[in-house]
Design a protein around this motif. Structure first.
Motif, PDB file in Angstrom:
ATOM      1  N   HIS A 183       0.830  -1.207   0.000  1.00 18.79           N
ATOM      2  CA  HIS A 183       0.000   0.000   0.000  1.00 18.79           C
ATOM      3  C   HIS A 183       0.865   1.258   0.000  1.00 18.79           C
ATOM      4  O   HIS A 183       0.574   2.231  -0.708  1.00 18.79           O
ATOM      5  N   MET A 184       1.931   1.242   0.779  1.00 20.83           N
ATOM      6  CA  MET A 184       2.839   2.399   0.829  1.00 20.83           C
ATOM      7  C   MET A 184       3.476   2.642  -0.529  1.00 20.83           C
ATOM      8  O   MET A 184       3.631   3.797  -0.960  1.00 20.83           O
ATOM      9  N   GLN A 185       3.846   1.572  -1.226  1.00 15.56           N
ATOM     10  CA  GLN A 185       4.444   1.716  -2.552  1.00 15.56           C
ATOM     11  C   GLN A 185       3.444   2.311  -3.538  1.00 15.56           C
ATOM     12  O   GLN A 185       3.791   3.186  -4.336  1.00 15.56           O
ATOM     13  N   MET A 186       2.184   1.852  -3.472  1.00 14.98           N
ATOM     14  CA  MET A 186       1.160   2.385  -4.365  1.00 14.98           C
ATOM     15  C   MET A 186       0.912   3.860  -4.095  1.00 14.98           C
ATOM     16  O   MET A 186       0.752   4.665  -5.023  1.00 14.98           O
ATOM     17  N   GLN A 187       0.892   4.251  -2.812  1.00 17.48           N
ATOM     18  CA  GLN A 187       0.708   5.661  -2.467  1.00 17.48           C
ATOM     19  C   GLN A 187       1.871   6.504  -2.972  1.00 17.48           C
ATOM     20  O   GLN A 187       1.671   7.630  -3.457  1.00 17.48           O
ATOM     21  N   ARG A 188       3.079   5.973  -2.866  1.00 21.84           N
ATOM     22  CA  ARG A 188       4.251   6.706  -3.334  1.00 21.84           C
ATOM     23  C   ARG A 188       4.182   6.919  -4.842  1.00 21.84           C
ATOM     24  O   ARG A 188       4.484   8.001  -5.349  1.00 21.84           O
ATOM     25  N   LYS A 189       3.772   5.892  -5.578  1.00 19.63           N
ATOM     26  CA  LYS A 189       3.630   6.018  -7.028  1.00 19.63           C
ATOM     27  C   LYS A 189       2.552   7.046  -7.371  1.00 19.63           C
ATOM     28  O   LYS A 189       2.709   7.837  -8.303  1.00 19.63           O
ATOM     29  N   ARG A 190       1.439   7.024  -6.601  1.00 19.84           N
ATOM     30  CA  ARG A 190       0.345   7.954  -6.858  1.00 19.84           C
ATOM     31  C   ARG A 190       0.784   9.394  -6.623  1.00 19.84           C
ATOM     32  O   ARG A 190       0.463  10.293  -7.402  1.00 19.84           O
ATOM     33  N   ARG A 191       1.571   9.623  -5.559  1.00 20.39           N
ATOM     34  CA  ARG A 191       2.065  10.974  -5.274  1.00 20.39           C
ATOM     35  C   ARG A 191       3.018  11.454  -6.371  1.00 20.39           C
ATOM     36  O   ARG A 191       2.995  12.630  -6.746  1.00 20.39           O
TER      37      ARG A 191
END
Length: 204
Positions: A183-191
């Motif tokens: 989830h943290m990786q997906m949020q980082r990509k989204r940002r």
């Protein structure tokens, strides 16, 4: 055909050297000279060297920085084992003795020349091994811990009943941790995507 292969080898070497310079890092001159000298000892035909099957794949180096560093830590570890093995494979120099009736002085001189060549190879491999070890020690300690953890996973006894039961017991928090990291990786990509879009709008 041989000329074309030789030309291709020179071109590949030139491209490799230019890539090292463009990346912002210059190979230490001593290391470059040592490698070139050792390549004369460990000589193979160009068609075998450039057969499209490298020892170390470059594919993992196209990912994220963390992934690259873990992979490079493994590459350096492999090089350390490789150079150590190459050193052990070198012939043990025999005591140098003066010429006699059974071994003329000319034969002794020839043997000393061969030993000198082996000595240079040994010194060169030793220098490269020291460079690799220093780089691992000073720049890849965290990656070393990750690699050790990965190696330990391979020794888990999957057919052991106790191991199976304990693994089931530990799964909930491990699965939660894995999901959180994802989830943290997906949020980082989204940002990052949002930041790129914001910059593009500002330029427009």
């Amino acid at each position: 055909m041989k000329v074309a292969t030789a030309v291709r080898a020179v071109v590949c070497l030139s491209v490799w050297l230019s890539v090292c310079q463009v990346s912002g890092f210059h190979l230490p001159p001593k290391m470059n000279r040592t490698i070139q000298n050792l390549l004369q000892h460990y000589k193979i035909p160009p068609q075998e060297r450039f057969n499209g099957k490298p020892v170390f794949s470059k594919e993992p180096l196209t990912g994220r920085l963390e992934t690259k560093r873990v992979f490079m830590g493994g590459v350096l570890e492999t090089y350390e084992k490789l150079f150590s093995k190459m050193l052990r494979q070198l012939p043990t120099p025999s005591p140098q003795t003066a010429g006699n009736e059974d071994h003329p002085a000319s034969d002794v001189s020839a043997a000393q020349g061969a030993a000198g060549s082996d000595t240079e190879v040994k010194e060169g491999l030793g220098d490269l091994l020291e460079m690799i070890r220093n780089l691992r020690k000073h720049s890849y300690q965290d990656e070393e811990k990750v690699l050790q953890g990965l190696h330990s996973l391979k020794t888990i006894q999957l057919d052991n009943t106790v191991v199976q039961s304990k693994a089931l017991w530990e799964l909930p928090w491990l699965y939660e941790e894995a999901s959180t990291l994802s989830h943290m990786q997906m949020q980082r990509k989204r940002r990052r995507r949002q930041a790129r879009r914001s910059k593009s709008h500002q330029r427009a």
